[in-house]
Design a protein around this motif. Sequence first.
Motif, PDB file in Angstrom:
ATOM      1  N   LEU A   1       0.885  -1.166   0.000  1.00 55.96           N
ATOM      2  CA  LEU A   1       0.000   0.000   0.000  1.00 55.96           C
ATOM      3  C   LEU A   1       0.919   1.211   0.000  1.00 55.96           C
ATOM      4  CD1 LEU A   1      -3.007   1.036   0.509  1.00 55.96           C
ATOM      5  CD2 LEU A   1      -2.312   1.249   2.891  1.00 55.96           C
ATOM      6  N   LYS A   2       0.699   2.137  -0.906  1.00 57.01           N
ATOM      7  CA  LYS A   2       1.608   3.282  -1.001  1.00 57.01           C
ATOM      8  C   LYS A   2       0.871   4.587  -1.285  1.00 57.01           C
ATOM      9  CE  LYS A   2       3.871   3.986  -4.877  1.00 57.01           C
ATOM     10  NZ  LYS A   2       3.011   5.012  -5.452  1.00 57.01           N
ATOM     11  N   ALA A   3       1.558   5.698  -0.984  1.00 56.32           N
ATOM     12  CA  ALA A   3       1.007   7.011  -1.332  1.00 56.32           C
ATOM     13  C   ALA A   3       1.096   7.173  -2.848  1.00 56.32           C
ATOM     14  CB  ALA A   3       1.824   8.089  -0.636  1.00 56.32           C
TER      15      ALA A   3
ATOM     16  N   MET B   1       9.952   5.267   0.512  1.00 56.57           N
ATOM     17  CA  MET B   1       9.197   5.943  -0.538  1.00 56.57           C
ATOM     18  C   MET B   1       7.698   5.986  -0.220  1.00 56.57           C
ATOM     19  SD  MET B   1      11.318   5.108  -3.959  1.00 56.57           S
ATOM     20  CE  MET B   1      10.722   6.504  -4.869  1.00 56.57           C
ATOM     21  N   GLY B   2       7.399   5.875   1.052  1.00 53.04           N
ATOM     22  CA  GLY B   2       6.017   6.080   1.490  1.00 53.04           C
ATOM     23  C   GLY B   2       5.107   4.881   1.296  1.00 53.04           C
ATOM     24  N   GLY B   3       5.684   3.688   1.262  1.00 48.12           N
ATOM     25  CA  GLY B   3       4.863   2.496   1.091  1.00 48.12           C
ATOM     26  C   GLY B   3       4.957   1.577   2.289  1.00 48.12           C
ATOM     27  N   THR B   4       4.063   0.632   2.348  1.00 46.92           N
ATOM     28  CA  THR B   4       4.120  -0.352   3.420  1.00 46.92           C
ATOM     29  C   THR B   4       3.800  -1.733   2.833  1.00 46.92           C
ATOM     30  OG1 THR B   4       3.133  -0.977   5.519  1.00 46.92           O
ATOM     31  CG2 THR B   4       1.761   0.314   4.100  1.00 46.92           C
TER      32      THR B   4
ATOM     33  N   GLU C   1       2.295   9.631  -4.533  1.00 45.38           N
ATOM     34  CA  GLU C   1       3.636  10.141  -4.861  1.00 45.38           C
ATOM     35  C   GLU C   1       4.611   9.728  -3.785  1.00 45.38           C
ATOM     36  OE1 GLU C   1       4.828  11.674  -7.488  1.00 45.38           O
ATOM     37  OE2 GLU C   1       2.966  12.019  -8.559  1.00 45.38           O
ATOM     38  N   PRO C   2       5.794   9.246  -4.088  1.00 48.09           N
ATOM     39  CA  PRO C   2       6.386   9.010  -5.397  1.00 48.09           C
ATOM     40  C   PRO C   2       5.583   7.971  -6.191  1.00 48.09           C
ATOM     41  CG  PRO C   2       7.984   8.654  -3.612  1.00 48.09           C
ATOM     42  CD  PRO C   2       6.667   8.807  -2.987  1.00 48.09           C
ATOM     43  N   ASN C   3       5.457   8.204  -7.491  1.00 48.10           N
ATOM     44  CA  ASN C   3       4.645   7.293  -8.293  1.00 48.10           C
ATOM     45  C   ASN C   3       5.406   5.995  -8.604  1.00 48.10           C
ATOM     46  OD1 ASN C   3       6.380   7.806 -10.451  1.00 48.10           O
ATOM     47  ND2 ASN C   3       5.135   9.507 -11.184  1.00 48.10           N
TER      48      ASN C   3
ATOM     49  N   GLU D   1       9.505   1.462   2.161  1.00 49.05           N
ATOM     50  CA  GLU D   1       9.050   2.287   3.289  1.00 49.05           C
ATOM     51  C   GLU D   1       9.537   3.727   3.141  1.00 49.05           C
ATOM     52  OE1 GLU D   1      10.294   0.088   6.700  1.00 49.05           O
ATOM     53  OE2 GLU D   1       8.866  -1.517   6.232  1.00 49.05           O
TER      54      GLU D   1
ATOM     55  N   ARG E   1      -8.396   7.550  -2.514  1.00 51.68           N
ATOM     56  CA  ARG E   1      -8.188   9.006  -2.583  1.00 51.68           C
ATOM     57  C   ARG E   1      -6.734   9.376  -2.279  1.00 51.68           C
ATOM     58  NH1 ARG E   1      -8.577  13.439   0.784  1.00 51.68           N
ATOM     59  NH2 ARG E   1      -8.939  12.125   2.605  1.00 51.68           N
ATOM     60  N   MET E   2      -6.154   8.765  -1.242  1.00 51.00           N
ATOM     61  CA  MET E   2      -4.801   9.142  -0.829  1.00 51.00           C
ATOM     62  C   MET E   2      -3.748   8.082  -1.113  1.00 51.00           C
ATOM     63  SD  MET E   2      -5.404  10.948   2.827  1.00 51.00           S
ATOM     64  CE  MET E   2      -3.786  11.667   2.867  1.00 51.00           C
ATOM     65  N   VAL E   3      -4.181   6.843  -1.263  1.00 47.87           N
ATOM     66  CA  VAL E   3      -3.227   5.739  -1.434  1.00 47.87           C
ATOM     67  C   VAL E   3      -3.626   4.822  -2.582  1.00 47.87           C
ATOM     68  CG1 VAL E   3      -2.359   5.648   0.938  1.00 47.87           C
ATOM     69  CG2 VAL E   3      -4.484   4.491   0.371  1.00 47.87           C
TER      70      VAL E   3
END
Lengths: 198, 95
Positions: free
Chosen positions: B12-14, B70-73, B16-18, B68, B44-46
């Motif tokens: 699951l990631k934001a 890069m904003g992911g989990t 951006e970064p794409n 992680e 909407r956000m992820v």
Amino acid sequence: MRSLLEAVSYFREYDKLANISEIARRYFAMNAFDGVLTIIGVLMGNFVAGVSDARIVLSTGLATCVAMGVSGLWGAYLTESAERKRDLDELSKVTLTDMTNTRIGRASRAAIVIVAVVDGLSPLIAALIVLLPFFVAGSTDDLSWAYYTALGLALVTLFGLGLFLGHISKGRMIIYGLKTVLAGVVSIAISFFLGVEG
Amino acid sequence: MAKIRRLVLDTLKAHEPNIIDLANVLSELVGVSSVNISIYELDRMVENAKITIEGDAISFEQVSHTIEDMGGTIHSIDEVVAGKEIIDDAVTLQG
């Protein structure tokens, strides 16, 4: 050289993540505009009051510049910190991960600093440009040329800002320039008549 | 220690970064030869992304740290292939 390239690369990455340049551009235009109009107010106040000592104009002008700079820096720092913290917290909540030490968190912190600096410096620099004639005026008796030159510089700066906004919007740059100059002319006229009436 | 040659992760990631940036960074890790990322759900956000990584010696620690950062989990590790060569799962009566 290598560290400079790295810094540029980091900035590009953070810019993409935190939308830094768009927000900084907006702050720059808005606050430089504010800076010029405020200093026009200070100049017109001195002019209609008949202040003929460049040091007085400079000290009031510079004090106003510094106040605008500090206000911009502090205001943007606090506002951006609050907004970005909320966004980051919301994202952390959705992903169930602490985003503070990720690229997104670092980009967010960089954005706060860059935007605050732009917000602080833009009114300061814009106002200093307008005050330039008073730096060279020294102790001359007749300051009217400095007032006229400063007001002329203010209008030129406003026109430049208008061109910049026109360039961003990809609209008609001259029209934007004239609109920003009009704001300056209106400000000068109102201050003048208020001073004459008073 | 056995070398990991393929990893399939559910993340699951934001936004951006794409996934282009994420694929670029992951593909530059030592021991990684190719990366495939596909989005299978957008919010909407992820967004949910399936990440497939192949290479000679994939470091799971480096991969998870990069994701992680890069904003992911990582939600789950859906497939791992380790050893001298890549093999696919055997077909059984269960599927």
